[in-house]
Scaffold this motif. Structure first.
Motif, PDB file in Angstrom:
ATOM      1  N   MET A  39       0.811  -1.217   0.000  1.00  0.00           N
ATOM      2  CA  MET A  39       0.000   0.000   0.000  1.00  0.00           C
ATOM      3  C   MET A  39       0.847   1.271   0.000  1.00  0.00           C
ATOM      4  N   PRO A  40       1.903   1.379   0.808  1.00  0.00           N
ATOM      5  CA  PRO A  40       2.752   2.579   0.707  1.00  0.00           C
ATOM      6  C   PRO A  40       3.424   2.698  -0.657  1.00  0.00           C
ATOM      7  N   ALA A  41       3.925   1.603  -1.204  1.00  0.00           N
ATOM      8  CA  ALA A  41       4.583   1.653  -2.516  1.00  0.00           C
ATOM      9  C   ALA A  41       3.616   2.111  -3.593  1.00  0.00           C
ATOM     10  N   ASP A  42       2.382   1.645  -3.521  1.00  0.00           N
ATOM     11  CA  ASP A  42       1.379   2.017  -4.519  1.00  0.00           C
ATOM     12  C   ASP A  42       1.028   3.495  -4.458  1.00  0.00           C
ATOM     13  N   ARG A  43       1.271   4.143  -3.325  1.00  0.00           N
ATOM     14  CA  ARG A  43       0.862   5.535  -3.125  1.00  0.00           C
ATOM     15  C   ARG A  43       2.034   6.515  -3.097  1.00  0.00           C
ATOM     16  N   GLN A  44       3.252   6.054  -3.330  1.00  0.00           N
ATOM     17  CA  GLN A  44       4.420   6.914  -3.130  1.00  0.00           C
ATOM     18  C   GLN A  44       4.695   7.885  -4.266  1.00  0.00           C
ATOM     19  N   ASP A  45       4.222   7.599  -5.457  1.00  0.00           N
ATOM     20  CA  ASP A  45       4.591   8.412  -6.617  1.00  0.00           C
ATOM     21  C   ASP A  45       4.083   9.844  -6.469  1.00  0.00           C
ATOM     22  N   GLY A  46       5.018  10.813  -6.528  1.00  0.00           N
ATOM     23  CA  GLY A  46       4.655  12.221  -6.453  1.00  0.00           C
ATOM     24  C   GLY A  46       4.317  12.711  -5.066  1.00  0.00           C
ATOM     25  N   LEU A  47       4.535  11.895  -4.056  1.00  0.00           N
ATOM     26  CA  LEU A  47       4.159  12.247  -2.694  1.00  0.00           C
ATOM     27  C   LEU A  47       5.280  13.063  -2.039  1.00  0.00           C
ATOM     28  N   ALA A  48       4.921  14.176  -1.424  1.00  0.00           N
ATOM     29  CA  ALA A  48       5.915  14.973  -0.706  1.00  0.00           C
ATOM     30  C   ALA A  48       6.534  14.132   0.404  1.00  0.00           C
ATOM     31  N   GLY A  49       7.858  14.193   0.502  1.00  0.00           N
ATOM     32  CA  GLY A  49       8.565  13.427   1.512  1.00  0.00           C
ATOM     33  C   GLY A  49       9.137  12.117   1.020  1.00  0.00           C
ATOM     34  N   ILE A  50       8.789  11.728  -0.210  1.00  0.00           N
ATOM     35  CA  ILE A  50       9.298  10.494  -0.807  1.00  0.00           C
ATOM     36  C   ILE A  50      10.157  10.866  -2.017  1.00  0.00           C
ATOM     37  N   PRO A  51      11.361  10.311  -2.151  1.00  0.00           N
ATOM     38  CA  PRO A  51      12.189  10.628  -3.319  1.00  0.00           C
ATOM     39  C   PRO A  51      11.489  10.261  -4.628  1.00  0.00           C
ATOM     40  N   SER A  52      11.819  10.985  -5.678  1.00  0.00           N
ATOM     41  CA  SER A  52      11.190  10.752  -6.978  1.00  0.00           C
ATOM     42  C   SER A  52      11.540   9.391  -7.557  1.00  0.00           C
ATOM     43  N   SER A  53      12.545   8.734  -7.011  1.00  0.00           N
ATOM     44  CA  SER A  53      12.909   7.396  -7.471  1.00  0.00           C
ATOM     45  C   SER A  53      11.939   6.315  -6.994  1.00  0.00           C
ATOM     46  N   ASN A  54      10.966   6.704  -6.157  1.00  0.00           N
ATOM     47  CA  ASN A  54       9.968   5.770  -5.629  1.00  0.00           C
ATOM     48  C   ASN A  54      10.617   4.532  -5.009  1.00  0.00           C
ATOM     49  N   PRO A  55      11.398   4.724  -3.935  1.00  0.00           N
ATOM     50  CA  PRO A  55      12.195   3.625  -3.390  1.00  0.00           C
ATOM     51  C   PRO A  55      11.499   2.720  -2.388  1.00  0.00           C
ATOM     52  N   VAL A  56      10.258   3.043  -1.995  1.00  0.00           N
ATOM     53  CA  VAL A  56       9.596   2.237  -0.969  1.00  0.00           C
ATOM     54  C   VAL A  56       9.396   0.821  -1.490  1.00  0.00           C
ATOM     55  N   PRO A  57       9.892  -0.201  -0.793  1.00  0.00           N
ATOM     56  CA  PRO A  57       9.764  -1.577  -1.280  1.00  0.00           C
ATOM     57  C   PRO A  57       8.316  -2.026  -1.369  1.00  0.00           C
ATOM     58  N   LYS A  58       8.022  -2.798  -2.396  1.00  0.00           N
ATOM     59  CA  LYS A  58       6.663  -3.285  -2.607  1.00  0.00           C
ATOM     60  C   LYS A  58       6.177  -4.115  -1.425  1.00  0.00           C
ATOM     61  N   GLU A  59       7.093  -4.819  -0.778  1.00  0.00           N
ATOM     62  CA  GLU A  59       6.704  -5.724   0.305  1.00  0.00           C
ATOM     63  C   GLU A  59       6.477  -5.002   1.627  1.00  0.00           C
ATOM     64  N   SER A  60       6.822  -3.723   1.699  1.00  0.00           N
ATOM     65  CA  SER A  60       6.763  -3.026   2.979  1.00  0.00           C
ATOM     66  C   SER A  60       5.355  -2.541   3.308  1.00  0.00           C
ATOM     67  N   PRO A  61       4.920  -2.696   4.562  1.00  0.00           N
ATOM     68  CA  PRO A  61       3.627  -2.144   4.980  1.00  0.00           C
ATOM     69  C   PRO A  61       3.711  -0.678   5.369  1.00  0.00           C
ATOM     70  N   LEU A  62       4.951  -0.132   5.453  1.00  0.00           N
ATOM     71  CA  LEU A  62       5.176   1.228   5.942  1.00  0.00           C
ATOM     72  C   LEU A  62       6.156   1.953   5.023  1.00  0.00           C
ATOM     73  N   PHE A  63       6.081   3.282   5.003  1.00  0.00           N
ATOM     74  CA  PHE A  63       6.906   4.073   4.096  1.00  0.00           C
ATOM     75  C   PHE A  63       8.407   3.894   4.349  1.00  0.00           C
ATOM     76  N   MET A  64       8.803   3.629   5.585  1.00  0.00           N
ATOM     77  CA  MET A  64      10.231   3.562   5.888  1.00  0.00           C
ATOM     78  C   MET A  64      10.864   2.232   5.485  1.00  0.00           C
ATOM     79  N   GLY A  65      10.075   1.304   4.965  1.00  0.00           N
ATOM     80  CA  GLY A  65      10.637   0.134   4.325  1.00  0.00           C
ATOM     81  C   GLY A  65      10.842  -1.085   5.187  1.00  0.00           C
ATOM     82  N   PHE A  66      10.302  -1.064   6.413  1.00  0.00           N
ATOM     83  CA  PHE A  66      10.466  -2.213   7.303  1.00  0.00           C
ATOM     84  C   PHE A  66       9.140  -2.558   7.967  1.00  0.00           C
ATOM     85  N   ILE A  67       9.032  -3.819   8.364  1.00  0.00           N
ATOM     86  CA  ILE A  67       7.905  -4.275   9.162  1.00  0.00           C
ATOM     87  C   ILE A  67       8.045  -3.726  10.582  1.00  0.00           C
TER      88      ILE A  67
END
Length: 433
Positions: free
Chosen positions: A207-235
């Motif tokens: 869910m965070p990965a699906d919503r990261q594109d263009g979001l303030a606070g997230i790099p334009s490279s869209n680095p949030v892992p698909k498997e992560s439940p949270l923006f910071m990339g960890f369970i």
């Protein structure tokens, strides 16, 4: 026929449905989710007395970790005028909440919810809360934050794996729908309260990965892992690092069966987190430097099972680790105040992500018997005592403090279900007793 552009528009609405809210978002959800919603009950005595009793009514992963409902909504409510509510107000609120009980099964497939009350609400009464209830006014909990303090009278928290359920419940409670899951709406919360703020969120792998594109606070490279439940990339929220619902429940007094709830709202600035820090450095600052040195974390951390892996040694040796590795971990710091002497966790965290205001954010509800427990954990998380070590600055090399910024804080009492409708400080509900 719906053309491709229409399909894309509807998908966009669905992805942000709870964040957008309103009748249009609800309609889009209903168009895509025709499956029936499990109905509730009018046998109210069969429902748990603890409003916060969610854990046995949600999904779990293969390790037994609780998976919170995917879609969540916080409605901050204010009573007009001054002075306490009356019996008619109380009856209206109870009737409105009973609509939810009848309409939706109490589960993540249906609806989980709770209503809680602030110190300012209880100040409307001549009597004070019992001394045993630790419910201070919210305040800044570090020298480097200037949060807006949430002092609204009440907080309604709605959660479901289905966006349409959260939206339909909201529309019914605010008088915009005549039924909820085919149950007639006989009263609404807005017959008594004004909705002063609406905050939405989500949690779950992808869910965070699906919503990261263009979001303030997230790099334009869209680095949030698909498997992560949270923006910071960890369970997060490992079972063995969470207090039990029994532990956080008030065991005696007029509000026995209830709990206290602190809710903070944070914005995230993750450019440096993803673009300047390596994976090993992120592991070190999220968990501990020893986690990184020993390669304890793979990917988003699913390999850790039901425990973050923060040991008593990592807690006791935190100053030595700070000197050796020139940084300390968030979980390592917080655990200093979040565990009893025997290792029992003291707080039950139910945090979820947000795209409110088109920025990456985090809503952080925490349950505990006393608000002072949360405040102690936050003090430990601040790591101010570690800044005597030259490499550790207040917000640099000091866990995740460099990347999260507190916007709002609020304290609330979650009463037992029998006292959920505008309770008095003495733990009664005149007109309903």
């Amino acid at each position: 026929m719906v053309d491709g552009r229409g399909d894309r528009t509807r998908r966009d609405v669905l992805k942000a449905a709870v964040a957008v809210g309103g009748a249009a978002a609800l309609s889009a959800c209903l168009d895509r989710t025709p499956e029936p919603v499990p109905a509730g009950t009018d046998q109210f005595s069969s429902l748990p007395e603890r409003q916060h009793a969610w854990n046995d009514r949600v999904r779990t992963d293969e390790h037994g970790n609780t998976l919170l409902p995917k879609h969540q909504l916080l409605l901050y409510l204010t009573l007009p005028g001054e002075g306490p509510p009356d019996e008619a107000d109380r009856a209206t609120v109870e009737t409105a909440l009973q609509t939810l009980d009848r309409a939706y099964e109490r589960s993540s497939e249906g609806l989980l919810y709770s209503i809680a009350y602030s110190p300012r609400y209880f100040d409307r009464f001549e009597d004070d809360l019992p001394d045993s209830i630790d419910l201070p006014e919210p305040r800044a909990l570090s020298s480097f934050e200037t949060p807006t303090l949430d002092r609204q009278d009440a907080l309604l928290h709605l959660a479901s794996d289905r966006a349409d359920v959260v939206l339909a419940a909201e529309e019914a409670l605010t008088g915009n729908e005549d039924t909820a899951n085919d149950v007639p709406v006989e009263a609404t919360l807005t017959d008594v309260f004004e909705v002063s703020d609406r905050r939405s969120g989500f949690v779950g792998a992808g869910m965070p990965a699906d919503r990261q594109d263009g979001l303030a606070g997230i790099p334009s490279s869209n680095p949030v892992p698909k498997e992560s439940p949270l923006f910071m990339g960890f369970i997060a929220g490992f079972k063995r690092n969470q207090a039990t619902e029994d532990y956080v429940t008030l065991s005696q007094g007029s509000f026995a069966g209830g709990t206290t709830k602190h809710v903070s709202n944070l914005r995230m600035r993750l450019d440096d987190w993803y673009e300047e820090q390596s994976f090993e450095q992120r592991v070190a600052e999220m968990f501990s430097p020893v986690h990184a040195e020993r390669d304890l974390v793979e990917g988003v951390g699913a390999n850790l099972g039901d425990d973050s892996g923060v040991t008593a040694e990592m807690i006791d040796d935190i100053e030595d680790h700070a000197r050796q590795f020139a940084r300390v971990g968030h979980a390592q710091k917080a655990a200093r105040a979040n565990r009893e002497a025997d290792g029992t966790p003291r707080t039950l965290r139910r945090h979820f992500e947000s795209t409110d205001s088109d920025e990456a954010g985090l809503h952080f509800p925490s349950l505990q018997r006393e608000i002072s427990t949360f405040e102690a954990v936050r003090t430990a998380m601040n790591g101010t005592d570690l800044t005597e070590i030259p490499t550790i600055r207040q917000r640099v090399n000091n866990g995740i403090l460099e990347y999260v910024f507190v916007k709002r804080r609020g304290n609330f009492l979650v009463p037992p279900r029998s006292l959920r409708a505008l309770p008095t400080p003495s733990g009664t509900t005149p007109g309903l007793d």
